[in-house]
Design a protein around this motif. Structure first.
Motif, mmCIF file in Angstrom:
data_model
loop_
_atom_site.group_PDB
_atom_site.id
_atom_site.type_symbol
_atom_site.label_atom_id
_atom_site.label_comp_id
_atom_site.label_asym_id
_atom_site.label_seq_id
_atom_site.Cartn_x
_atom_site.Cartn_y
_atom_site.Cartn_z
ATOM 1 N N GLU A 110 -8.157 1.139 -8.004
ATOM 2 C CA GLU A 110 -8.626 -0.219 -8.207
ATOM 3 C C GLU A 110 -10.132 -0.180 -8.424
ATOM 4 O O GLU A 110 -10.840 0.415 -7.650
ATOM 5 C CB GLU A 110 -8.329 -1.072 -6.976
ATOM 6 N N LYS A 157 4.734 -8.575 -7.076
ATOM 7 C CA LYS A 157 5.562 -7.677 -6.271
ATOM 8 C C LYS A 157 5.836 -8.262 -4.889
ATOM 9 O O LYS A 157 6.916 -8.057 -4.319
ATOM 10 C CB LYS A 157 4.852 -6.332 -6.128
ATOM 11 N N ARG A 175 -0.442 -8.377 -10.413
ATOM 12 C CA ARG A 175 0.725 -7.504 -10.259
ATOM 13 C C ARG A 175 1.199 -7.474 -8.809
ATOM 14 O O ARG A 175 2.399 -7.579 -8.532
ATOM 15 C CB ARG A 175 0.359 -6.103 -10.736
ATOM 16 N N ASP A 176 0.257 -7.319 -7.882
ATOM 17 C CA ASP A 176 0.648 -7.201 -6.483
ATOM 18 C C ASP A 176 1.185 -8.516 -5.931
ATOM 19 O O ASP A 176 2.073 -8.523 -5.069
ATOM 20 C CB ASP A 176 -0.545 -6.722 -5.648
ATOM 21 N N GLU A 177 0.650 -9.628 -6.418
ATOM 22 C CA GLU A 177 1.196 -10.925 -6.029
ATOM 23 C C GLU A 177 2.640 -11.042 -6.516
ATOM 24 O O GLU A 177 3.518 -11.517 -5.785
ATOM 25 C CB GLU A 177 0.346 -12.057 -6.601
ATOM 26 N N TRP A 179 -4.684 -6.168 -11.294
ATOM 27 C CA TRP A 179 -4.254 -5.575 -10.030
ATOM 28 C C TRP A 179 -3.628 -6.604 -9.086
ATOM 29 O O TRP A 179 -2.505 -6.441 -8.622
ATOM 30 C CB TRP A 179 -5.453 -4.898 -9.350
ATOM 31 N N ASN A 180 -4.393 -7.643 -8.777
ATOM 32 C CA ASN A 180 -3.884 -8.619 -7.809
ATOM 33 C C ASN A 180 -2.744 -9.449 -8.375
ATOM 34 O O ASN A 180 -1.820 -9.823 -7.641
ATOM 35 C CB ASN A 180 -5.006 -9.535 -7.353
ATOM 36 N N GLU A 223 5.213 -11.817 2.313
ATOM 37 C CA GLU A 223 3.797 -11.501 2.126
ATOM 38 C C GLU A 223 2.948 -12.158 3.207
ATOM 39 O O GLU A 223 1.997 -11.565 3.710
ATOM 40 C CB GLU A 223 3.357 -11.970 0.733
ATOM 41 N N ALA A 259 9.876 -4.507 -6.303
ATOM 42 C CA ALA A 259 9.388 -3.962 -5.031
ATOM 43 C C ALA A 259 10.496 -3.790 -4.010
ATOM 44 O O ALA A 259 10.233 -3.495 -2.854
ATOM 45 C CB ALA A 259 8.307 -4.879 -4.451
ATOM 46 N N ASN A 298 -3.166 -2.389 1.600
ATOM 47 C CA ASN A 298 -2.416 -1.389 0.843
ATOM 48 C C ASN A 298 -3.346 -0.568 -0.040
ATOM 49 O O ASN A 298 -3.251 0.665 -0.117
ATOM 50 C CB ASN A 298 -1.343 -2.089 0.005
ATOM 51 N N TRP A 332 7.900 -4.549 -12.061
ATOM 52 C CA TRP A 332 7.209 -4.266 -10.801
ATOM 53 C C TRP A 332 8.113 -4.546 -9.598
ATOM 54 O O TRP A 332 7.659 -5.010 -8.562
ATOM 55 C CB TRP A 332 5.926 -5.088 -10.725
ATOM 56 N N LYS A 334 -2.500 -6.982 0.459
ATOM 57 C CA LYS A 334 -2.852 -6.301 -0.789
ATOM 58 C C LYS A 334 -4.088 -5.434 -0.582
ATOM 59 O O LYS A 334 -4.138 -4.281 -1.016
ATOM 60 C CB LYS A 334 -3.115 -7.331 -1.893
#
Length: 707
Positions: A20, A258, A254-256, A251-252, A418, A408, A498, A406, A495
């Motif tokens: 990142e 997932k 994508r992670d949101e 990045w965020n 989350e 998860a 991780n 993505w 996030k």
């Protein structure tokens, strides 16, 4: 994210270890676009070295013939008229006496550690304001970030004749030579090889500085690319996302996405995020909504409206409210083109790798592009993709869609909302300092002995990141790597945690690969994929360290499937990245609009070939969303390679049962070639077969539908 300079020398300052990158300051004036460097004298036409060779043979003996011929050839290839009398130089500086040669090597190794280390520290400090959350940016900060203190180092060493002393006395090897003979090299020979490779090219400082300006400008653009999620609205005006959620792309985002698999309304939110991503790639995103909490946006209709005052976050920075809906005018692709044009100026100075693509694979990764592509396609075309997708469909109880790129569900956190994970991490890590204090416990949880965990924690510094997070190495003993992690006002969310655990993996590798190697010229690992792989080893255990997951046979199967799907996901992204650069080299005069159309088409074609058969949505440009394409040129191939390497490392660690000691042993092997490092680390060269075999077994154990 990156733990080493890909070029194995000071010609380019090492970027941060990268999963990142640094990110989001408020808008400021961008640095100027890269410009061509001033012309320099070309190398001399190689002189007839026959007489000089004979003279040196008479002086030093026939036993030195191979060294004399190679050294003269290496020096003559880069010697310029302004460098002076070549013959006089070689007469004075060719070293045949073993004791003097060993002393010269030792002196250069010691001096270069200090030059690299302190120059790197200067670069870290000039970028501190843009990388670390030190408060509001000043207008001068982005300009400082474009300064590359490494830009002149190599040329200065050539002008001082130090570079020529190295080329005259130590070998400059090809990748083919290293691959063939490397297994028989001693550690001393490997260090000499890395010493020679520092001076394998002579790129003018102006060219290096132009590259730095382009990448710094692109990095700043990406670091400010945030979406305020509370201001995404659907057709009814509803706001699916909570107030204050500000996510950096990609990045965020994508992670949101997932993190929404455990959310009852997660599918709707995931589909909205996918549409946001597609708008970014196609540049149909309204410019007014980028990092702007004062406007609402329906990404499906692309309608923009002023946000009600009651919905604007209290701490939101002021921004003008522009409601004309004008799209972002290909800024993304202007930045990519600027990186390309800057890289092209370097091409003529590196005849052994005359494109940025060749330098990325041949010099940086030390793996040919064709071999990397074959490894990626081996995963992309595997029949295990369809079987894994069928298992995902079975578990989800619905047809798959592009958001499931993505997926998860193979990770333990899919069973945890989350919000629950955020609550845990925010309570434990209200500040970056709190994470730093907890590092000894984390490291012991990963299998390091208490004394080793204490040593590592004392050698890693933690900073609050402006961006999603990154790891920044050190290049001399006595300096420490930095872990940059993003911590919000309410503490570190899951996030951020991780990512921080991933970056901790980079930092631990960076400590061992500098402090535990026998030669500092071998500091580091073979390439960026290896530091990513070692960081993945840590990241895979983040929930266990958080106290919400424990390994067992079922979770091990899930880990294998997660690794396989993650490799499948990022392999196509990497193909898009490389194909975009090939297209730019084929169309060097392209406009940003033409590049946008090309990248969208490339992303669509890769999707339709490998992904649409299992995820549907033919024609989506989703694979073009990764921000690395813009701010970290040609980096993305390191991620799928990293997954393959990480799996081989994990497999070895599982057999040994000793994560801490084995991680230290592997990270201390140094910057060997990839296959040699992997063979010494795990017993086999880099390959996809171990992951594929384990995936097939995991599918059987998980009750996947038959092929």
């Amino acid at each position: 994210m990156l733990a080493l300079a890909c070029d194995r020398g000071p010609a380019a300052g090492p970027p941060p270890a990268k999963s990142e990158p640094a990110a989001p300051p408020p808008p400021v004036a961008a640095a100027p676009e890269a410009t061509p460097a001033a012309p320099e004298s070309p190398p001399m036409t190689p002189p007839d070295l026959t007489a000089l060779t004979s003279e040196l043979l008479r002086q030093h003996g026939e036993g030195q013939r191979a060294r004399i011929e190679r050294g003269l050839s290496q020096v003559a290839a880069l010697w310029r008229p302004e460098d002076g009398d070549l013959a006089a130089f070689v007469r004075e500086h060719f070293i045949s006496e073993p004791v003097a040669l060993a002393a010269t090597f030792a002196r250069l190794e010691s001096v270069f550690e200090q030059i690299d280390g302190h120059t790197h520290e200067v670069g870290r400090e000039v970028r501190r304001a843009t990388d670390v959350d030190t408060g509001p940016l000043l207008a001068v900060d982005p300009l400082l970030a474009t300064y590359d203190p490494f830009a002149h180092v190599t040329e200065d060493l050539f002008q001082a004749k130090v570079g020529f002393v190295v080329l005259l006395n130590f070998p400059l090897t090809t990748l083919a030579e290293r691959s063939e003979h490397g297994p028989k090299y001693s550690r001393q020979q490997w260090a000499e090889v890395r010493l020679g490779s520092r001076f394998g090219r002579r790129v003018p400082a102006e060219v290096r500085q132009a590259v730095t300006r382009a990448t710094a400008d692109a990095d700043l653009y990406i670091s400010q690319y945030n979406i305020w999620m509370h201001h995404l609205v659907d057709e009814t005006g509803a706001r699916p996302f909570p107030s204050g959620l500000r996510l950096i792309s990609h990045w965020n985002l994508r992670d949101e996405l997932k993190g929404r698999y455990a959310d009852p309304d997660g599918l709707k939110k995931q589909q909205m995020i996918v549409k946001v991503m597609e708008r970014i790639v196609t540049q149909t995103i309204p410019a007014a909504v980028i990092d702007n909490p004062h406007v609402d946006w329906d990404p499906f209709t692309n309608a923009v409206s002023a946000a009600p005052a009651s919905e604007v976050e209290a701490d939101a920075p002021p921004r003008a409210v522009v409601l004309d809906g004008a799209r972002e005018d290909d800024v993304r692709y202007r930045k990519l083109l600027a990186n390309f044009h800057a890289a092209r100026h370097e091409d003529k100075y590196v005849p052994i790798a005359p494109t940025a693509i060749a330098r990325s694979f041949e010099l940086g990764r030390e793996l040919p592009e064709a071999r990397v592509r074959a490894l990626l396609e081996q995963v992309l075309t595997s029949p295990l993709v369809a079987r894994t997708a069928a298992l995902m469909k079975q578990r989800l109880g619905r047809e798959l869609g592009p958001q499931d790129l993505w997926y998860a569900g193979f990770r333990g956190n899919a069973a945890h909302a989350e919000a629950e994970l955020d609550e845990r991490t925010k309570a434990r890590y209200p500040t970056a300092e709190a994470f730093a204090r907890d590092m000894p416990r984390l490291l012991q949880g990963l299998g390091f002995a208490p004394a080793k965990a204490k040593f590592l924690a004392e050698h890693i510094l933690v900073d609050p990141s402006r961006g999603a997070g990154h790891a920044l190495q050190s290049l001399r003993r006595g300096d420490f790597p930095h872990l940059r992690t993003r911590v919000g006002a309410g503490g570190m969310d899951y996030k951020g945690y991780n990512i921080a655990v991933h970056e901790l993996g980079h930092n631990v590798e960076q400590v061992f690969s500098l402090y535990s190697v026998d030669h500092t010229l071998l500091a580091g690992v073979p390439n960026n994929a290896f530091t990513e792989a070692l960081a993945f080893v840590f990241q895979a255990r983040d929930l266990e360290l958080l106290g919400v997951g424990k390994p067992d046979p079922a979770s091990e199967r899930e880990r294998v499937l997660a690794d396989f799907w993650a490799t499948f996901e990022i392999a196509g992204v990497a193909l898009v990245d490389v194909a975009a650069w090939h297209w730019m080299y084929d169309h060097p005069e392209a406009t940003p609009a033409e590049l946008r159309e090309a990248v969208v088409k490339i992303a669509q074609d890769v999707w339709d070939r490998y992904y649409a058969p299992v995820l549907g949505s033919p024609g989506t440009p989703l694979l073009g969303i990764y921000s690395h394409m813009i701010s970290y040129p040609l980096y993305l191939s390191d991620y799928p390679l990293g997954h393959l390497i990480a799996f081989q490392i994990e497999e070895h660690i599982q057999k040994s049962g000793k994560l801490g000691p084995e991680f230290e042993r592997m990270a201390s092997l140094g910057a060997l070639t990839p296959d040699l490092w992997m063979t010494q680390a795990t017993g086999a060269p880099v390959a996809a077969e171990p992951l594929l075999r384990a995936t097939e077994a995991a599918l059987e154990g998980a009750g996947a539908p038959p092929p």
